[in-house]
Motif scaffolding. Structure first.
Motif, PDB file in Angstrom:
ATOM      1  N   VAL A  69       5.023 -35.870  36.865  1.00  0.00           N
ATOM      2  CA  VAL A  69       4.684 -34.441  36.817  1.00  0.00           C
ATOM      3  C   VAL A  69       5.542 -33.738  35.775  1.00  0.00           C
ATOM      4  O   VAL A  69       6.716 -34.042  35.633  1.00  0.00           O
TER       5      VAL A  69
ATOM      6  N   LEU B   1       0.891 -34.922  64.666  1.00  0.00           N
ATOM      7  CA  LEU B   1       1.632 -35.780  63.723  1.00  0.00           C
ATOM      8  C   LEU B   1       1.570 -35.229  62.298  1.00  0.00           C
ATOM      9  O   LEU B   1       0.496 -34.865  61.804  1.00  0.00           O
TER      10      LEU B   1
ATOM     11  N   ASP C 223      -5.929 -25.618  50.764  1.00  0.00           N
ATOM     12  CA  ASP C 223      -5.566 -25.973  52.149  1.00  0.00           C
ATOM     13  C   ASP C 223      -4.950 -24.823  52.933  1.00  0.00           C
ATOM     14  O   ASP C 223      -5.062 -24.786  54.155  1.00  0.00           O
TER      15      ASP C 223
ATOM     16  N   ARG D  15      -5.006 -31.912  50.261  1.00  0.00           N
ATOM     17  CA  ARG D  15      -3.741 -32.077  49.530  1.00  0.00           C
ATOM     18  C   ARG D  15      -3.771 -31.263  48.229  1.00  0.00           C
ATOM     19  O   ARG D  15      -3.299 -31.691  47.195  1.00  0.00           O
TER      20      ARG D  15
ATOM     21  N   SER E 130      -4.006 -36.525  70.967  1.00  0.00           N
ATOM     22  CA  SER E 130      -3.083 -36.535  69.828  1.00  0.00           C
ATOM     23  C   SER E 130      -3.784 -36.038  68.564  1.00  0.00           C
ATOM     24  O   SER E 130      -4.979 -36.263  68.368  1.00  0.00           O
TER      25      SER E 130
ATOM     26  N   TYR F  94      -2.330 -40.309  44.884  1.00  0.00           N
ATOM     27  CA  TYR F  94      -1.610 -39.052  45.132  1.00  0.00           C
ATOM     28  C   TYR F  94      -0.096 -39.293  45.070  1.00  0.00           C
ATOM     29  O   TYR F  94       0.422 -40.178  45.760  1.00  0.00           O
ATOM     30  N   GLY F  95       0.561 -38.547  44.235  1.00  0.00           N
ATOM     31  CA  GLY F  95       2.028 -38.653  44.167  1.00  0.00           C
ATOM     32  C   GLY F  95       2.544 -39.746  43.253  1.00  0.00           C
ATOM     33  O   GLY F  95       3.751 -39.991  43.218  1.00  0.00           O
TER      34      GLY F  95
ATOM     35  N   LEU G 260     -10.354 -39.281  55.202  1.00  0.00           N
ATOM     36  CA  LEU G 260     -10.435 -40.062  56.444  1.00  0.00           C
ATOM     37  C   LEU G 260     -11.523 -39.544  57.384  1.00  0.00           C
ATOM     38  O   LEU G 260     -11.961 -40.253  58.277  1.00  0.00           O
TER      39      LEU G 260
ATOM     40  N   ALA H   2      -4.427 -34.751  58.493  1.00  0.00           N
ATOM     41  CA  ALA H   2      -4.933 -35.947  57.797  1.00  0.00           C
ATOM     42  C   ALA H   2      -5.642 -35.579  56.511  1.00  0.00           C
ATOM     43  O   ALA H   2      -6.223 -34.488  56.395  1.00  0.00           O
ATOM     44  N   LYS H   3      -5.615 -36.507  55.570  1.00  0.00           N
ATOM     45  CA  LYS H   3      -6.344 -36.269  54.318  1.00  0.00           C
ATOM     46  C   LYS H   3      -7.844 -36.273  54.617  1.00  0.00           C
ATOM     47  O   LYS H   3      -8.327 -37.055  55.448  1.00  0.00           O
TER      48      LYS H   3
ATOM     49  N   VAL I  80      -3.326 -34.840  64.127  1.00  0.00           N
ATOM     50  CA  VAL I  80      -2.630 -35.176  62.881  1.00  0.00           C
ATOM     51  C   VAL I  80      -3.114 -34.254  61.774  1.00  0.00           C
ATOM     52  O   VAL I  80      -4.224 -33.724  61.850  1.00  0.00           O
TER      53      VAL I  80
ATOM     54  N   TRP J 229      -2.840 -27.387  47.814  1.00  0.00           N
ATOM     55  CA  TRP J 229      -2.314 -26.289  48.611  1.00  0.00           C
ATOM     56  C   TRP J 229      -3.173 -25.042  48.547  1.00  0.00           C
ATOM     57  O   TRP J 229      -3.435 -24.385  49.557  1.00  0.00           O
TER      58      TRP J 229
ATOM     59  N   THR K  20       6.885 -29.665  51.587  1.00  0.00           N
ATOM     60  CA  THR K  20       7.373 -28.724  52.601  1.00  0.00           C
ATOM     61  C   THR K  20       6.332 -27.712  53.075  1.00  0.00           C
ATOM     62  O   THR K  20       6.454 -27.153  54.152  1.00  0.00           O
TER      63      THR K  20
HETATM   64  C1  LIG Z   1       6.154 -41.252  67.365  1.00  0.00           C
HETATM   65  C2  LIG Z   1       5.046 -40.607  67.958  1.00  0.00           C
HETATM   66  C3  LIG Z   1       3.903 -40.533  67.042  1.00  0.00           C
HETATM   67  C4  LIG Z   1       2.943 -39.593  67.519  1.00  0.00           C
HETATM   68  C5  LIG Z   1       1.668 -39.688  66.832  1.00  0.00           C
HETATM   69  C6  LIG Z   1       0.889 -38.526  67.111  1.00  0.00           C
HETATM   70  C7  LIG Z   1      -0.349 -38.418  66.776  1.00  0.00           C
HETATM   71  C8  LIG Z   1      -1.106 -39.488  66.123  1.00  0.00           C
HETATM   72  C9  LIG Z   1      -2.422 -38.998  65.699  1.00  0.00           C
HETATM   73  C10 LIG Z   1      -3.183 -39.641  64.877  1.00  0.00           C
HETATM   74  C11 LIG Z   1      -2.837 -40.884  64.207  1.00  0.00           C
HETATM   75  C12 LIG Z   1      -3.715 -41.148  63.061  1.00  0.00           C
HETATM   76  C13 LIG Z   1      -2.993 -41.008  61.807  1.00  0.00           C
HETATM   77  C14 LIG Z   1      -3.846 -40.857  60.623  1.00  0.00           C
HETATM   78  C15 LIG Z   1      -2.978 -40.761  59.438  1.00  0.00           C
HETATM   79  C16 LIG Z   1      -3.463 -39.912  58.359  1.00  0.00           C
HETATM   80  C17 LIG Z   1      -2.300 -39.302  57.663  1.00  0.00           C
HETATM   81  C18 LIG Z   1      -2.614 -38.729  56.357  1.00  0.00           C
HETATM   82  O1  LIG Z   1      -3.727 -38.547  55.955  1.00  0.00           O
HETATM   83  S1  LIG Z   1      -1.231 -38.300  55.422  1.00  0.00           S
HETATM   84  C19 LIG Z   1      -1.874 -37.302  54.148  1.00  0.00           C
HETATM   85  C20 LIG Z   1      -2.204 -35.917  54.550  1.00  0.00           C
HETATM   86  N1  LIG Z   1      -1.109 -35.192  55.065  1.00  0.00           N
HETATM   87  C21 LIG Z   1      -0.191 -34.575  54.294  1.00  0.00           C
HETATM   88  O2  LIG Z   1      -0.242 -34.653  53.093  1.00  0.00           O
HETATM   89  C22 LIG Z   1       0.908 -33.830  54.979  1.00  0.00           C
HETATM   90  C23 LIG Z   1       2.044 -33.483  54.066  1.00  0.00           C
HETATM   91  N2  LIG Z   1       1.621 -32.687  52.920  1.00  0.00           N
HETATM   92  C24 LIG Z   1       1.800 -31.354  52.836  1.00  0.00           C
HETATM   93  O3  LIG Z   1       2.344 -30.807  53.762  1.00  0.00           O
HETATM   94  C25 LIG Z   1       1.331 -30.618  51.588  1.00  0.00           C
HETATM   95  O4  LIG Z   1       2.187 -29.558  51.346  1.00  0.00           O
HETATM   96  C26 LIG Z   1      -0.106 -30.096  51.678  1.00  0.00           C
HETATM   97  C27 LIG Z   1      -0.247 -29.024  52.746  1.00  0.00           C
HETATM   98  C28 LIG Z   1      -1.056 -31.245  52.012  1.00  0.00           C
HETATM   99  C29 LIG Z   1      -0.509 -29.484  50.326  1.00  0.00           C
HETATM  100  O5  LIG Z   1      -0.549 -30.511  49.344  1.00  0.00           O
HETATM  101  P1  LIG Z   1      -0.160 -30.298  47.813  1.00  0.00           P
HETATM  102  O6  LIG Z   1      -0.257 -31.547  47.032  1.00  0.00           O
HETATM  103  O7  LIG Z   1      -0.903 -29.133  47.286  1.00  0.00           O
HETATM  104  O8  LIG Z   1       1.341 -30.125  48.064  1.00  0.00           O
HETATM  105  P2  LIG Z   1       2.452 -29.182  47.689  1.00  0.00           P
HETATM  106  O9  LIG Z   1       1.987 -27.810  47.364  1.00  0.00           O
HETATM  107  O10 LIG Z   1       3.385 -29.353  48.817  1.00  0.00           O
HETATM  108  O11 LIG Z   1       2.938 -29.904  46.359  1.00  0.00           O
HETATM  109  C30 LIG Z   1       3.479 -29.206  45.319  1.00  0.00           C
HETATM  110  C31 LIG Z   1       4.946 -29.145  45.562  1.00  0.00           C
HETATM  111  O12 LIG Z   1       5.454 -30.482  45.680  1.00  0.00           O
HETATM  112  C32 LIG Z   1       6.279 -30.794  44.561  1.00  0.00           C
HETATM  113  N3  LIG Z   1       5.913 -32.120  44.122  1.00  0.00           N
HETATM  114  C33 LIG Z   1       5.161 -32.506  43.106  1.00  0.00           C
HETATM  115  N4  LIG Z   1       5.100 -33.832  43.046  1.00  0.00           N
HETATM  116  C34 LIG Z   1       5.822 -34.259  44.055  1.00  0.00           C
HETATM  117  C35 LIG Z   1       6.133 -35.532  44.530  1.00  0.00           C
HETATM  118  N5  LIG Z   1       5.667 -36.620  43.920  1.00  0.00           N
HETATM  119  N6  LIG Z   1       6.892 -35.633  45.594  1.00  0.00           N
HETATM  120  C36 LIG Z   1       7.368 -34.537  46.228  1.00  0.00           C
HETATM  121  N7  LIG Z   1       7.107 -33.275  45.823  1.00  0.00           N
HETATM  122  C37 LIG Z   1       6.335 -33.169  44.761  1.00  0.00           C
HETATM  123  C38 LIG Z   1       5.997 -29.779  43.544  1.00  0.00           C
HETATM  124  O13 LIG Z   1       7.133 -29.605  42.744  1.00  0.00           O
HETATM  125  C39 LIG Z   1       5.680 -28.575  44.417  1.00  0.00           C
HETATM  126  O14 LIG Z   1       6.897 -28.059  44.891  1.00  0.00           O
HETATM  127  P3  LIG Z   1       7.080 -26.602  45.498  1.00  0.00           P
HETATM  128  O15 LIG Z   1       6.660 -26.699  46.947  1.00  0.00           O
HETATM  129  O16 LIG Z   1       8.523 -26.341  45.391  1.00  0.00           O
HETATM  130  O17 LIG Z   1       6.226 -25.675  44.706  1.00  0.00           O
END
Ligand SMILES: CCCCC/C=C\C/C=C\CCCCCCCC(=O)SCCNC(=O)CCNC(=O)[C@H](O)C(C)(C)COP(=O)(O)OP(=O)(O)OC[C@H]1O[C@@H](n2cnc3c(N)ncnc32)[C@H](O)[C@@H]1OP(=O)(O)O
Ligand SMILES: CCCCCCCCCCCCCCCCCC(=O)OC[C@@H](O)COP(=O)(O)O
Length: 377
Positions: free
Chosen positions: A372, A172, A151, A146, A118, A367-368, A126, A122-123, A120, A148, A208
């Motif tokens: 903004v 995930l 990343d 996190r 599996s 984060y978040g 971790l 992940a940040k 993910v 972009w 997204t």
């Molecule tokens: C049921 C079965 C289950 C199966 C399980 C399978 C596998 C399990 C395996 C492992 C288990 C272990 C789990 C460990 C868990 C660890 C999880 C984590 O670490 S979560 C954190 C890391 N992951 C992510 O962040 C993923 C989601 N993030 C993204 O996709 C991001 O886009 C990014 C690629 C990380 C980039 O980050 P960035 O901050 O630069 O993001 P964006 O460019 O997207 O953000 C700017 C964009 O967002 C708008 N914005 C600003 N503030 C906010 C806000 N507060 N909320 C929402 N949006 C916000 C902003 O306006 C920009 O908008 P736009 O895109 O239009 O320009």
């Protein structure tokens, strides 16, 4: 409280579980390190070995959930999709509101035979966590900062590397990007408003870009997106410490299988598709809150004995030398050695407590949660 429950809440039991986890984990990390030369000779074999070594670590936490706490899991899903689970690669989109949602995810992975492989998004932080984070390097987990701009290239490259992965895997993605807190929800709904998107009651606005880059880079590798929504019965919010204390919960997971071909390729259309998905997820959550169940038929995939057998193996291997060591220590009568051993145990306990802290929302990142500056376009 029954005798068994009383036993499960005893600190000494927690120490034993954590000791086995920590020391077996470090031994396995070391074995993983030893597979490095093999990557140069036979990459696929190295990957297969690491899947099994990884299983030996993550299944211990699954064993704690399934066998120690006795937590039950019910799956709500379309019976036609059920036979595909575990037999294809998939991207899993899961809500991120619980401290042990990753562990429930792992439990489902275990029951469908894809725990070791599996993955993910992940940040990066971790990856520094001993045992789990170190194990992830060898399992080709995709890390992100996190940020972009930094990343976009690294995430795409790591995803591309999975094209020839020799075992079925679930990838995930927590599109909310962080765990839900009231403050983060408020900020993210401001962002939703500024983008003219409907507000979500139970989720943060999904990020997204990560979703788009994942779908684009796993086209041809993953067959579907599994849209998954997790809840615990009776509004419970379990923690890892509750699980260690042997508290039993009941997890309900709603999974919809969405073929990857049906997801738009264009970035803006893909983003709009994801926003719509989260609006639907919000309505499933509302249904669950109102009725205590999701729509559709249920199935309870049974727990398998392997996680327990794995734990018993490592416990036998590590508790015997520990017993001998303690006996020797006591019989030696050396106060200095005893004090040094107590200090070492305390340091290890603090280390494990810090690791458990990584799962706690109260100790989560900021984060978040910053307001903004919004431009209304
Ligand atoms: C049921 C079965 C289950 C199966 C399980 C399978 C596998 C399990 C395996 C492992 C288990 C272990 C789990 C460990 C868990 C660890 C999880 C984590 O670490 S979560 C954190 C890391 N992951 C992510 O962040 C993923 C989601 N993030 C993204 O996709 C991001 O886009 C990014 C690629 C990380 C980039 O980050 P960035 O901050 O630069 O993001 P964006 O460019 O997207 O953000 C700017 C964009 O967002 C708008 N914005 C600003 N503030 C906010 C806000 N507060 N909320 C929402 N949006 C916000 C902003 O306006 C920009 O908008 P736009 O895109 O239009 O320009
Ligand atoms: C056998 C059982 C032994 C139990 C004792 C040992 C416990 C060791 C636990 C180590 C766990 C390390 C894996 C952590 C996974 C955490 C998943 C998680 O939820 O990460 C949070 C991120 O998504 C978002 O971070 P935030 O921005 O919310 O901040």
């Amino acid at each position: 409280m029954g005798v068994l429950q009383l036993l499960k809440s005893q600190f000494v039991c927690h120490l034993v579980i954590c000791y086995v986890f920590l020391f077996s984990g470090l031994v396995i990390n070391l074995l993983q390190l030893c597979t490095l030369p093999l990557w140069l000779v036979d990459k696929q074999l190295a990957r297969r070995i690491n899947v099994r070594l990884g299983y030996c670590i993550s299944s211990q936490m699954v064993a704690a959930l399934e066998w120690w706490s006795g937590t039950e899991c019910t799956l709500y899903t379309d019976p036609k999709s059920f036979p595909l689970y575990g037999n294809e690669n998939a991207i899993v989109v899961l809500n991120h509101s619980f401290e042990i949602d990753f562990l429930c995810g792992w439990t489902f992975c275990e029951r469908f035979g894809v725990l070791g492989s599996s993955k993910v998004l992940a940040k990066k932080e971790l990856s520094y966590v001993p045992v789990i984070g170190w194990m992830w390097y060898f399992l080709e987990i995709v890390f992100c900062k996190r940020k972009w701009e930094e990343d976009r290239r690294t995430v795409a490259q790591s995803l591309q590397n999975l094209h020839d992965y020799p075992e079925n895997f679930w990838f995930l993605l927590y599109c909310e990007g962080t765990r839900l807190t009231p403050k983060k929800h408020q900020v993210s709904m401001q962002v939703a408003e500024s983008k003219g998107l409907p507000k979500l009651k139970y989720h943060l606005l999904p990020r997204t870009k990560g979703f788009w880059v994942t779908v684009q880079n796993l086209r041809g590798t993953a067959a579907a997106v599994y849209d998954s929504t997790l809840n615990f019965r009776n509004n419970e919010t379990p923690t890892l410490l509750d699980i260690l204390n042997g508290k039993k919960y009941h997890a309900d997971l709603y999974v919809r299988r969405i073929p990857l071909e049906s997801i738009p390729e264009d970035e803006a259309e893909c983003a709009a598709w994801l926003h719509k998905l989260y609006q639907e997820k919000d309505s499933f959550q509302e249904h669950y809150t109102q009725t205590g169940r999701y729509p559709g038929p249920t199935v309870s995939p049974p727990r398998r004995p392997w996680s327990l057998i794995n734990w018993l193996f490592w416990a036998c291997l590590l508790l015997y030398p520990l017993g001998l060591l303690v006996a020797q220590l006591i019989s030696s009568g050396s106060i200095l050695t005893i004090l040094a051993s107590v200090a070492l145990c305390s340091a290890a306990s603090l280390g494990v407590r810090w690791m458990i802290g990584q799962t706690e929302i109260g100790r989560g990142s900021s984060y978040g949660d910053k307001e903004v500056p919004l431009n209304n376009n």
